[in-house]
Structure formats: C-alpha cells, structure tokens
Motif scaffolding. Structure first.
Motif, PDB file in Angstrom:
ATOM      1  N   ARG A 143       0.698  -1.085   0.228  1.00  0.00           N
ATOM      2  CA  ARG A 143       0.280  -0.040   0.049  1.00  0.00           C
ATOM      3  C   ARG A 143       0.516   1.535   0.454  1.00  0.00           C
ATOM      4  NH1 ARG A 143      -3.884  -3.306   2.169  1.00  0.00           N
ATOM      5  NH2 ARG A 143      -5.806  -2.729   0.898  1.00  0.00           N
ATOM      6  N   LEU A 144       2.129   1.414   0.950  1.00  0.00           N
ATOM      7  CA  LEU A 144       3.084   2.289   1.038  1.00  0.00           C
ATOM      8  C   LEU A 144       3.452   2.802  -0.449  1.00  0.00           C
ATOM      9  CD1 LEU A 144       3.832   1.814   4.420  1.00  0.00           C
ATOM     10  CD2 LEU A 144       2.402   3.949   3.820  1.00  0.00           C
ATOM     11  N   SER A 145       4.186   1.551  -1.315  1.00  0.00           N
ATOM     12  CA  SER A 145       4.687   1.495  -1.851  1.00  0.00           C
ATOM     13  C   SER A 145       4.559   2.182  -3.340  1.00  0.00           C
ATOM     14  CB  SER A 145       5.887   0.247  -1.879  1.00  0.00           C
ATOM     15  OG  SER A 145       5.188  -0.398  -2.550  1.00  0.00           O
ATOM     16  N   GLY A 146       3.038   1.691  -3.406  1.00  0.00           N
ATOM     17  CA  GLY A 146       2.769   1.238  -4.627  1.00  0.00           C
ATOM     18  C   GLY A 146       3.288   0.003  -5.889  1.00  0.00           C
ATOM     19  N   ILE A 147       3.790  -0.948  -4.631  1.00  0.00           N
ATOM     20  CA  ILE A 147       4.557  -1.666  -5.844  1.00  0.00           C
ATOM     21  C   ILE A 147       3.587  -3.236  -5.307  1.00  0.00           C
ATOM     22  CG2 ILE A 147       6.193  -2.988  -6.004  1.00  0.00           C
ATOM     23  CD1 ILE A 147       6.595  -0.861  -7.487  1.00  0.00           C
ATOM     24  N   ALA A 148       3.627  -4.193  -5.883  1.00  0.00           N
ATOM     25  CA  ALA A 148       2.504  -5.529  -5.729  1.00  0.00           C
ATOM     26  C   ALA A 148       3.184  -6.533  -6.081  1.00  0.00           C
ATOM     27  CB  ALA A 148       1.569  -5.972  -6.403  1.00  0.00           C
ATOM     28  N   THR A 149       3.651  -7.439  -5.381  1.00  0.00           N
ATOM     29  CA  THR A 149       4.712  -8.793  -5.506  1.00  0.00           C
ATOM     30  C   THR A 149       3.509  -9.987  -6.572  1.00  0.00           C
ATOM     31  OG1 THR A 149       4.451 -10.115  -3.629  1.00  0.00           O
ATOM     32  CG2 THR A 149       5.904  -8.428  -3.510  1.00  0.00           C
ATOM     33  N   GLY A 150       3.801 -10.781  -7.167  1.00  0.00           N
ATOM     34  CA  GLY A 150       2.780 -11.492  -8.027  1.00  0.00           C
ATOM     35  C   GLY A 150       2.430 -12.494  -7.493  1.00  0.00           C
ATOM     36  N   ASP A 151       1.954 -12.814  -5.873  1.00  0.00           N
ATOM     37  CA  ASP A 151       1.788 -13.248  -4.376  1.00  0.00           C
ATOM     38  C   ASP A 151       0.106 -12.783  -4.413  1.00  0.00           C
ATOM     39  OD1 ASP A 151       3.193 -15.626  -5.128  1.00  0.00           O
ATOM     40  OD2 ASP A 151       4.559 -14.952  -2.873  1.00  0.00           O
ATOM     41  N   GLN A 152      -0.128 -11.438  -4.926  1.00  0.00           N
ATOM     42  CA  GLN A 152      -0.977 -10.401  -4.374  1.00  0.00           C
ATOM     43  C   GLN A 152      -2.052 -10.697  -5.740  1.00  0.00           C
ATOM     44  OE1 GLN A 152       1.822  -7.749  -3.241  1.00  0.00           O
ATOM     45  NE2 GLN A 152      -0.144  -7.099  -1.775  1.00  0.00           N
ATOM     46  N   ALA A 153      -1.682 -11.245  -6.865  1.00  0.00           N
ATOM     47  CA  ALA A 153      -2.829 -11.692  -8.030  1.00  0.00           C
ATOM     48  C   ALA A 153      -3.032 -10.452  -8.353  1.00  0.00           C
ATOM     49  CB  ALA A 153      -3.936 -12.531  -7.204  1.00  0.00           C
ATOM     50  N   ILE A 154      -1.088  -9.683  -9.587  1.00  0.00           N
ATOM     51  CA  ILE A 154      -2.176  -8.522 -10.017  1.00  0.00           C
ATOM     52  C   ILE A 154      -2.845  -8.932 -11.034  1.00  0.00           C
ATOM     53  CG2 ILE A 154      -0.817  -7.525 -11.283  1.00  0.00           C
ATOM     54  CD1 ILE A 154       1.824  -7.977  -9.825  1.00  0.00           C
ATOM     55  N   PHE A 155      -3.549  -8.117 -11.219  1.00  0.00           N
ATOM     56  CA  PHE A 155      -4.839  -7.593 -12.574  1.00  0.00           C
ATOM     57  C   PHE A 155      -4.240  -6.272 -13.165  1.00  0.00           C
ATOM     58  CE2 PHE A 155      -6.726  -6.442  -8.637  1.00  0.00           C
ATOM     59  CZ  PHE A 155      -7.641  -5.275  -8.633  1.00  0.00           C
TER      60      PHE A 155
END
Length: 236
Positions: A143-155
């Motif tokens: 949330r702070l960085s705006g960066i997600a990992t693949g484990d978070q199911a990016i859409f």
C-alpha cells in the motif's frame, strides 16, 4: 461486469493443480477465460491439465473457456505467452499455489471502474504467528509503495498491459519491474480481500531465513544488481 482472463504460469505444480482448478471453478461469477501456461514441467502437471480440460469438454460443462499452452520456462515469458491469447478486458495473473476469494471476479470488475490495475491483499496459508505478521507487512508495504508481488494476484486492463509491452523479459523480480512502470501511469487498486498463498517456501527453507533473504534480494535489486544474479541466489 468486466470480462476477465486468468493467466497461470505453471512449472511442476502437479500437487497444487487440483486445488487450484477447484478454486477457480467455484468463483462466482466465473472468469471468462483461464489460460494455463506450462514452462516445461517434468512431473504430471501437463497430464493433469489436459485431463481436466478434456473432462469439461466431454461433460459439455465449459462455463469457462479453459486453455493450455506451453512456452519456455520463466514466469515473465509464460505470462506474456498467456496474455497474447487472452480475450478478456482484464488480465489477472495468478500463481499456481495461490487461491482467489470466491468473489474475486466481481471485486476486480468493481476495482477496474476506478483504476487501470491493482492487486489483492495476501495471506500466507499458515497459523504460524510470524507468517501472519509477514502477510500483514507485505500488504502494508504494498500500500505504501504501490508495488505488488506476484503472490498478490496482479490484475491489469488488457489495453494498459499492451501499452507498456507486457512483463519485462527478466529472470526474476518481473512483478516489481512491472509495477514500477504501472504506478508511473496510474495508482493501483489495493483490494482488502485476500488471496491465500502457499507457505511451502517458508516451511521448506525456514521462515527467518526466507525473510532475511528476501530483504537482501529486494535491496540489491533496488541498488541495481542484475535479475540474473538475484535469481541465482534465490534458487540456491
């Protein structure tokens, strides 16, 4: 309701596939399409995928357009291969050891009314307090960085994915690099509903060892160490 194509890179995931397929079939509403991209499995993964799809064809019960294709190994390459076959307005990239909440398609569709891309919160499948804290830290950091990992199911919308040229062709940290590009264009939708991801790497190699390793790898990637170097250390 936006149409959603789920893209799943697979490499030797025979143990996880039955649970994965059951989870996707129970989604309500259904995704329009699921594309499984095998990267050269040498276990029973391909047989399980083909058998599952063939049974749906014989039963005339294909509410979802299930497809399987193959590519060389590498998550970025596999996900780009799947995306090239996708017909949905939204692409959802899902790891084979991760389960979606049953209302995932509705949640994604609602999120895409106000955003062009996003991700879910994540929960590591363990009762271990340390891993529950790790899950919370991943979500806070995202949330702070705006960066997600693949484990978070990016859409991401199909149009934006094409605009940026898909996943960068690199050995590891492809999800981090993708998000860097995306957040320069639009803020992500950070969904509070959780995907459940396997704790297997933590259990196999030790919780604190993995935590420290990932901190080091992310720091090194941030300071410019190559993805090939990081991959060699990660899989060592």
């Amino acid at each position: 309701m936006a149409t959603v194509s789920i893209i799943i890179p697979v490499l030797n995931e025979a143990d996880n596939l039955p649970l994965l397929f059951d989870n996707i079939n129970r989604l309500n509403p259904n995704p329009q399409q699921v594309i499984v991209v095998d990267g050269g499995s040498n276990d029973d993964s391909i047989d399980i995928i083909q058998s599952f799809i063939n049974e749906l064809i014989l039963d005339n019960n294909r509410k979802i357009d299930w497809q399987m294709t193959e590519s060389k190994a590498g998550r970025a390459l596999q996900m780009n291969t799947g995306a090239a076959l996708a017909t949905g307005e939204v692409l959802l990239f899902l790891h084979a050891d991760t389960q979606l909440p049953l209302n995932a398609i509705e949640s994604v569709s609602e999120a895409m009314k106000r955003a062009e891309w996003g991700r879910f919160d994540v929960q590591i499948a363990s009762r271990q307090p340390t891993l529950r804290l790790v899950s919370q830290m991943i979500n806070w950091r995202s949330r702070l960085s705006g960066i997600a990992t693949g484990d978070q199911a990016i859409f991401i919308s199909q149009s934006l994915f094409k605009q940026i040229g898909g996943y960068p062709n690199q050995a590891l940290m492809e999800d981090i690099e993708l998000c860097k590009q995306l957040k320069g264009i639009a803020k992500p939708a950070c969904l509070k509903s959780k995907v459940i991801t396997s704790a297997r790497r933590w259990q196999q190699h030790g919780t604190w060892r993995i935590i420290i390793l990932m901190w080091h790898l992310r720091f090194d990637y941030w300071r410019g160490v190559s993805a090939d170097n990081i991959k060699a250390r990660y899989y060592k």
